[in-house]
Design an enzyme around this catalytic site. Structure first.
Site, PDB file in Angstrom:
ATOM      1  N   ASN A 159      -5.229 -49.640  38.478  1.00  7.34           N
ATOM      2  CA  ASN A 159      -5.441 -48.374  37.769  1.00  7.34           C
ATOM      3  C   ASN A 159      -4.452 -48.271  36.615  1.00  7.34           C
ATOM      4  O   ASN A 159      -3.642 -49.159  36.404  1.00  7.34           O
ATOM      5  CB  ASN A 159      -5.320 -47.189  38.737  1.00  7.34           C
ATOM      6  CG  ASN A 159      -3.961 -47.144  39.397  1.00  7.34           C
ATOM      7  OD1 ASN A 159      -2.949 -46.974  38.724  1.00  7.34           O
ATOM      8  ND2 ASN A 159      -3.937 -47.332  40.702  1.00  7.34           N
ATOM      9  N   LYS A 217      -3.383 -30.573  50.270  1.00  4.42           N
ATOM     10  CA  LYS A 217      -2.957 -31.970  50.377  1.00  4.42           C
ATOM     11  C   LYS A 217      -1.594 -32.085  51.063  1.00  4.42           C
ATOM     12  O   LYS A 217      -1.358 -32.986  51.856  1.00  4.42           O
ATOM     13  CB  LYS A 217      -2.911 -32.614  48.981  1.00  4.42           C
ATOM     14  CG  LYS A 217      -2.726 -34.115  49.025  1.00  4.42           C
ATOM     15  CD  LYS A 217      -2.911 -34.785  47.681  1.00  4.42           C
ATOM     16  CE  LYS A 217      -4.378 -34.871  47.298  1.00  4.42           C
ATOM     17  NZ  LYS A 217      -4.578 -35.511  45.996  1.00  4.42           N
ATOM     18  N   LYS A 268      -1.310 -34.425  54.319  1.00  2.00           N
ATOM     19  CA  LYS A 268      -0.477 -35.630  54.334  1.00  2.00           C
ATOM     20  C   LYS A 268       0.733 -35.476  55.256  1.00  2.00           C
ATOM     21  O   LYS A 268       1.337 -36.446  55.647  1.00  2.00           O
ATOM     22  CB  LYS A 268       0.030 -35.921  52.917  1.00  2.00           C
ATOM     23  CG  LYS A 268      -1.077 -36.158  51.899  1.00  2.00           C
ATOM     24  CD  LYS A 268      -1.353 -37.625  51.754  1.00  2.00           C
ATOM     25  CE  LYS A 268      -2.320 -37.860  50.606  1.00  2.00           C
ATOM     26  NZ  LYS A 268      -2.542 -39.271  50.337  1.00  2.00           N
TER      27      LYS A 268
HETATM   28  O1  C5P Z   1      -4.664 -38.812  48.375  1.00  2.00           O
HETATM   29  P1  C5P Z   1      -4.051 -38.909  47.021  1.00  2.00           P
HETATM   30  O2  C5P Z   1      -4.115 -40.297  46.453  1.00  2.00           O
HETATM   31  O3  C5P Z   1      -4.481 -37.863  46.054  1.00  2.00           O
HETATM   32  O4  C5P Z   1      -2.502 -38.584  47.321  1.00  2.00           O
HETATM   33  C1  C5P Z   1      -1.541 -38.757  46.370  1.00  2.00           C
HETATM   34  C2  C5P Z   1      -0.192 -38.959  47.029  1.00  2.00           C
HETATM   35  O5  C5P Z   1      -0.299 -39.862  48.130  1.00  2.00           O
HETATM   36  C3  C5P Z   1       0.813 -39.623  46.117  1.00  2.00           C
HETATM   37  O6  C5P Z   1       2.089 -39.179  46.508  1.00  2.00           O
HETATM   38  C4  C5P Z   1       0.627 -41.097  46.397  1.00  2.00           C
HETATM   39  O7  C5P Z   1       1.779 -41.845  46.066  1.00  2.00           O
HETATM   40  C5  C5P Z   1       0.374 -41.066  47.892  1.00  2.00           C
HETATM   41  N1  C5P Z   1      -0.493 -42.143  48.366  1.00  2.00           N
HETATM   42  C6  C5P Z   1       0.048 -43.132  49.165  1.00  2.00           C
HETATM   43  N2  C5P Z   1      -0.760 -44.108  49.678  1.00  2.00           N
HETATM   44  C7  C5P Z   1      -2.074 -44.112  49.395  1.00  2.00           C
HETATM   45  C8  C5P Z   1      -2.634 -43.113  48.581  1.00  2.00           C
HETATM   46  C9  C5P Z   1      -1.812 -42.142  48.082  1.00  2.00           C
HETATM   47  O8  C5P Z   1       1.261 -43.139  49.392  1.00  2.00           O
HETATM   48  N3  C5P Z   1      -2.835 -45.068  49.890  1.00  2.00           N
END
Ligand code: C5P
Length: 424
Positions: free
Chosen positions: A227, A356, A360
């Site tokens: 990305n 979120k 998380k």
């Molecule tokens: O779910 P999303 O990608 O929107 O979440 C963003 C947050 O989760 C960021 O802090 C990103 O660094 C973390 N992230 C992660 N591992 C992933 C996906 C996102 O640590 N596989």
């Protein structure tokens, strides 16, 4: 407190001066020639040096030598239309991390102490919002004169840092105190300033784990899914935390950025490598997941380059990557005390980010408002606009540089540890 002192891997230590910006005001003293060597040494260490040359300074060094060595235009005139149009004196005084006056003559010190502003140097000194350091240089009698002592006291009270002059033979033929500090001493003072900006920081010695940049998920030995993340925000945060005395491990996907000074960087490619590197870096007092981790990876990575076949495009099957943030939050024994996630949102920013944070399991979330760029991606940009959400409070920070956001967030993290330091 987490301990990473037993680390066996080589620790890439980078220069604290790298990328820092100095506004050097060259006053009118015979010792002005030392500034030429100073600039040279600072440039070798990748510091940005911009010079203001006083009328007196011009008698001893030329603007051409200063600009040749600094690689920047030299500013001399308060009333220059071209200079003002290009870089106003206010901007000049603010676009620096530190202002150094060397040599600081008795006259310049007197003007500073009484707040005079009758040329570009003194105006910039009065207009600056940045820390100021002076390296006095003058005849011993002038240095010891009660008027200079009074001015020195005033300047110290005003927060100006002093690089003491040395003693020895003076250009005027006399012997005594008043020689401009030698170049290594000037450099040591500048380094000391950057190393000790936050003497009361609660982050001193705390281990902070940061993820940054994109991940690359291979399809075959030459292709990958990735990305546009540049890593700028995570790297800026690493630098801001080191400034406050934290020990930072930066687990970074591939970026073009130099490793910030004093940071231990671990380079990874895939999300799974990133998770493994994060787990290996534990324990940590705080973890900040800034990386744009790929949500999915190709189910299989071909051992050889996938060949083009007539009329038959390969079908990519994807599988989910581990969620690093969620995994760190759920660690039963060594979950960092403070875990912060980042979220890129385009609509209902606060609402989505709050959800979120709970999903998380992290303590704080920083929501990037990526809509403000009118379709342009915040990824790779130097600016950002964010909302910080904690269980107790929400802070909205208007659009500013990623460096500024990093500094504001570092301050909040410092404050968090300050408040919680007695609970350890
Ligand atoms: O779910 P999303 O990608 O929107 O979440 C963003 C947050 O989760 C960021 O802090 C990103 O660094 C973390 N992230 C992660 N591992 C992933 C996906 C996102 O640590 N596989």
């Amino acid at each position: 407190m987490a301990d990473i002192s037993s680390e066996t891997q080589p620790v890439p230590q980078h220069d604290i001066l790298h990328g820092k910006r100095l506004l050097l005001i060259v006053g009118g003293g015979i010792a002005a020639y030392k500034c030429l060597d100073l600039i040279r040494r600072l440039k070798e260490r990748h510091m940005q040096v911009r010079c203001i040359l006083t009328k007196g300074g011009r008698q001893f060094v030329t603007p051409l030598s200063l600009s040749s060595l600094s690689g920047e235009k030299v500013y001399e005139d308060l009333f220059s239309l071209t200079d003002e149009a290009e870089m106003g004196h206010i901007r000049l005084s603010r676009e620096a991390d530190l202002v150094l006056v060397a040599p600081a003559t008795a006259d310049l010190m007197a003007k500073m102490a009484t707040g005079q502003a009758d040329d570009l140097a003194t105006t910039a000194l009065l207009a600056t919002d940045k820390p100021v350091m002076i390296a006095p240089s003058m005849n011993t009698m002038m240095w010891q004169h009660p008027a200079t002592r009074r001015n020195l006291d005033t300047l110290i009270r005003d927060g100006v840092r002093i690089i003491d002059p040395g003693a020895g033979d003076l250009a005027c033929g006399e012997v005594g105190a008043g020689r401009l500090a030698e170049v290594p001493d000037l450099i040591a003072a500048i380094e000391g300033f950057f190393l000790d900006r936050f003497p009361h920081s609660a982050l001193r010695g705390k281990h902070v784990l940061i993820t940054a940049g994109p991940t690359r998920e291979p399809l075959d030995p030459v292709r990958y899914i990735a990305n546009r993340s540049s890593g700028k925000q995570g790297y800026a945060l690493a630098a801001a935390l080191v400034e406050r005395g934290a020990k930072v491990t930066l687990v970074s996907g591939p970026t073009d950025l130099p490793c910030p000074a004093g940071v231990r960087r671990v380079d990874v490619e895939t999300a799974r490598d990133m998770l493994a590197a994060c787990e290996a870096a534990l324990p940590a007092d705080a973890a900040i997941c800034v990386a744009a981790v790929a949500d999915w990876r190709p189910e299989d990575c071909a051992g050889n380059k996938i060949k083009k076949q007539d009329g038959a495009a390969p079908v990519l099957r994807l599988t989910e990557n581990p969620d690093i943030l969620k995994t760190l939050c759920a660690r039963p024994k060594d979950r960092p005390a403070l875990v912060i996630g980042f979220a890129a949102e385009t609509e209902k920013i606060a609402e989505h980010a709050r959800a979120k944070r709970l999903r998380k399991g992290c303590d704080w979330i920083v929501a990037n408002d990526v809509s403000f760029t009118d379709g342009q991606s915040v990824m790779g940009a130097d600016h950002n606009r964010v909302l910080l959400i904690t269980p107790e409070e929400e802070f909205s920070w208007p659009e500013t540089s990623k460096t500024d956001i990093a500094r504001q967030l570092a301050e909040k993290i410092d404050h968090y540890f300050m408040q919680n330091q007695n609970k350890d």
